[in-house]
Write a protein that holds these residues in place. Structure first.
Motif, PDB file in Angstrom:
ATOM      1  N   LEU A  70       0.805  -1.217   0.000  1.00 10.24           N
ATOM      2  CA  LEU A  70       0.000   0.000   0.000  1.00 10.24           C
ATOM      3  C   LEU A  70       0.842   1.273   0.000  1.00 10.24           C
ATOM      4  O   LEU A  70       0.530   2.232  -0.712  1.00 10.24           O
ATOM      5  CB  LEU A  70      -0.941  -0.003   1.212  1.00 10.24           C
ATOM      6  CG  LEU A  70      -2.006  -1.091   1.231  1.00 10.24           C
ATOM      7  CD1 LEU A  70      -2.900  -0.944   2.452  1.00 10.24           C
ATOM      8  CD2 LEU A  70      -2.854  -1.067  -0.039  1.00 10.24           C
ATOM      9  N   ASP A  71       1.875   1.300   0.828  1.00  9.39           N
ATOM     10  CA  ASP A  71       2.691   2.517   0.947  1.00  9.39           C
ATOM     11  C   ASP A  71       3.886   2.520   0.012  1.00  9.39           C
ATOM     12  O   ASP A  71       4.468   3.574  -0.261  1.00  9.39           O
ATOM     13  CB  ASP A  71       3.190   2.682   2.383  1.00  9.39           C
ATOM     14  CG  ASP A  71       2.069   3.024   3.352  1.00  9.39           C
ATOM     15  OD1 ASP A  71       0.987   3.393   2.870  1.00  9.39           O
ATOM     16  OD2 ASP A  71       2.274   2.932   4.579  1.00  9.39           O
ATOM     17  N   GLY A  72       4.269   1.334  -0.468  1.00 11.52           N
ATOM     18  CA  GLY A  72       5.451   1.243  -1.311  1.00 11.52           C
ATOM     19  C   GLY A  72       6.713   1.138  -0.475  1.00 11.52           C
ATOM     20  O   GLY A  72       6.691   1.223   0.760  1.00 11.52           O
ATOM     21  N   ARG A  73       7.840   0.960  -1.146  1.00  2.00           N
ATOM     22  CA  ARG A  73       9.135   0.849  -0.466  1.00  2.00           C
ATOM     23  C   ARG A  73      10.012   2.038  -0.807  1.00  2.00           C
ATOM     24  O   ARG A  73       9.857   2.669  -1.853  1.00  2.00           O
ATOM     25  CB  ARG A  73       9.850  -0.440  -0.892  1.00  2.00           C
ATOM     26  CG  ARG A  73       9.140  -1.717  -0.471  1.00  2.00           C
ATOM     27  CD  ARG A  73       9.970  -2.912  -0.882  1.00  2.00           C
ATOM     28  NE  ARG A  73       9.358  -4.181  -0.506  1.00  2.00           N
ATOM     29  CZ  ARG A  73       9.906  -5.365  -0.707  1.00  2.00           C
ATOM     30  NH1 ARG A  73      11.095  -5.448  -1.308  1.00  2.00           N
ATOM     31  NH2 ARG A  73       9.287  -6.470  -0.329  1.00  2.00           N
ATOM     32  N   SER A  74      10.912   2.341   0.098  1.00  2.77           N
ATOM     33  CA  SER A  74      11.898   3.385  -0.192  1.00  2.77           C
ATOM     34  C   SER A  74      12.897   2.872  -1.229  1.00  2.77           C
ATOM     35  O   SER A  74      13.136   1.667  -1.327  1.00  2.77           O
ATOM     36  CB  SER A  74      12.624   3.797   1.094  1.00  2.77           C
ATOM     37  OG  SER A  74      13.234   2.669   1.699  1.00  2.77           O
ATOM     38  N   THR A  75      13.465   3.792  -1.992  1.00  6.03           N
ATOM     39  CA  THR A  75      14.391   3.437  -3.070  1.00  6.03           C
ATOM     40  C   THR A  75      15.738   4.118  -2.829  1.00  6.03           C
ATOM     41  O   THR A  75      15.792   5.334  -2.629  1.00  6.03           O
ATOM     42  CB  THR A  75      13.836   3.886  -4.432  1.00  6.03           C
ATOM     43  OG1 THR A  75      12.554   3.296  -4.639  1.00  6.03           O
ATOM     44  CG2 THR A  75      14.769   3.463  -5.552  1.00  6.03           C
ATOM     45  N   ILE A  76      16.805   3.334  -2.841  1.00  9.13           N
ATOM     46  CA  ILE A  76      18.145   3.875  -2.632  1.00  9.13           C
ATOM     47  C   ILE A  76      18.632   4.512  -3.936  1.00  9.13           C
ATOM     48  O   ILE A  76      18.727   3.843  -4.963  1.00  9.13           O
ATOM     49  CB  ILE A  76      19.119   2.778  -2.173  1.00  9.13           C
ATOM     50  CG1 ILE A  76      18.670   2.198  -0.826  1.00  9.13           C
ATOM     51  CG2 ILE A  76      20.541   3.326  -2.074  1.00  9.13           C
ATOM     52  CD1 ILE A  76      19.495   1.011  -0.362  1.00  9.13           C
ATOM     53  N   LEU A  77      18.918   5.805  -3.873  1.00  9.35           N
ATOM     54  CA  LEU A  77      19.360   6.537  -5.057  1.00  9.35           C
ATOM     55  C   LEU A  77      20.880   6.703  -5.100  1.00  9.35           C
ATOM     56  O   LEU A  77      21.467   6.724  -6.176  1.00  9.35           O
ATOM     57  CB  LEU A  77      18.699   7.922  -5.094  1.00  9.35           C
ATOM     58  CG  LEU A  77      17.156   7.930  -5.065  1.00  9.35           C
ATOM     59  CD1 LEU A  77      16.646   9.362  -5.073  1.00  9.35           C
ATOM     60  CD2 LEU A  77      16.582   7.145  -6.231  1.00  9.35           C
ATOM     61  N   ILE A  78      21.494   6.836  -3.943  1.00  8.59           N
ATOM     62  CA  ILE A  78      22.954   6.924  -3.844  1.00  8.59           C
ATOM     63  C   ILE A  78      23.417   5.986  -2.742  1.00  8.59           C
ATOM     64  O   ILE A  78      22.890   6.027  -1.627  1.00  8.59           O
ATOM     65  CB  ILE A  78      23.432   8.357  -3.530  1.00  8.59           C
ATOM     66  CG1 ILE A  78      23.023   9.319  -4.628  1.00  8.59           C
ATOM     67  CG2 ILE A  78      24.949   8.389  -3.337  1.00  8.59           C
ATOM     68  CD1 ILE A  78      23.452  10.764  -4.357  1.00  8.59           C
TER      69      ILE A  78
END
Length: 286
Positions: A90-98
């Motif tokens: 429902l909320d989604g996951r965080s995504t590592i950008l760096i």
């Protein structure tokens, strides 16, 4: 009932019910929205618009639809609190950008984030050079959290090895010329003390726009045009003392951060010479 009056009545009813629903759903609905909460907000807005303006005879069915969405949204929030899997869906996951100082190009493409948008988000975090970032992650809300490399992080008392006592939150005890009795009671102060402090500042209670006490128990006042108490003008002697202390603290900090014993020894020698000179200066002044 005239049609215009019916629309007014239904609009006021819808706004009141929407306010109650928002209170039920919690503060997250008006702060950082997840994908599901964003959809819920749009849906509730459309339903309220239908209830307010649709003049057919079944407009009241909109309240039933609102009730269903309240149950669905509340149930979804409960499940997200209890289940990590549901929360990820429902909320989604965080995504590592760096990570480890390296930008993940695939992650940017996955989030449909252009380089310009990414750099803009970094600038909002006061980061103007990508090479300064050790780790960055896009949260479920779409905000980007940044951790700088250690050498670019601000110095703190903990890094310098200083032990500082905790700071209490300033308490607002006067607002718009009125004493906030509940806050004053929490601070264990009396109105007589407040009025006495105001007399020292040559102020009356109705002149005070904002009044706060800090962790030291000192009262500071804003009238809307002036602030009290006025900062005292320090003497040259006090200014010299302050400058000396800053220079000494700076030398001590550089000594602690020195990368090798040789540099550390040089800073210590400079400190010793500085203290000798200052001791001679103080003796001359006395």
């Amino acid at each position: 009932m005239p049609e215009w009056l019916e629309v007014v009545f239904r609009t006021l009813s819808a706004v009141t019910i929407l306010f109650i629903i928002t209170k039920i759903l919690g503060k997250r609905q008006i702060s950082q929205l997840s994908l599901f909460e964003y959809i819920t907000g749009i849906t509730l807005g459309n339903l309220v618009g239908y209830i307010s303006l649709d003049t057919d005879t079944t407009w009241y069915l909109g309240f039933i639809a609102l009730s269903v969405w309240v149950v669905v949204s509340t149930g979804a929030e409960y499940l997200t609190m209890k289940s990590k899997k549901v929360r990820d869906i429902l909320d989604g996951r965080s995504t590592i950008l760096i990570e480890d100082g390296t930008v993940n190009e695939k992650a940017l493409e996955k989030e449909r984030l252009t380089i310009d948008e990414f750099l803009e988000q970094l600038r909002k975090k006061d980061v103007f050079r990508v090479a300064d970032v050790e780790f960055a992650v896009m949260e479920q809300s779409g905000d980007i959290s940044v951790m700088l490399k250690k050498e670019y992080q601000p110095l703190t008392a903990d890094i310098l090895g200083y032990h500082i006592s905790s700071e209490e939150e300033p308490k607002t005890i006067i607002m718009d010329g009125h004493i906030l009795s509940d806050v004053l009671k929490t601070a264990e102060l009396k109105e007589e003390w407040v009025r006495k402090e105001l007399r020292k500042l040559n102020l009356t209670l109705d002149q005070v726009y904002i009044g706060q006490i800090d962790s030291k128990g000192e009262l500071s006042v804003q009238t809307g045009t002036e602030s009290f108490p006025k900062p005292a003008n320090s003497s040259p002697k006090d200014q010299i003392t302050e400058l000396v202390k800053r220079l000494q603290d700076d030398l001590m900090m550089r000594k602690e951060l020195a990368s090798n014993d040789k540099d550390r020894l040089k800073y210590q020698e400079a400190l010793d010479q500085f203290r000798t000179v200052m001791h001679a200066y103080q003796n001359k002044q006395t």
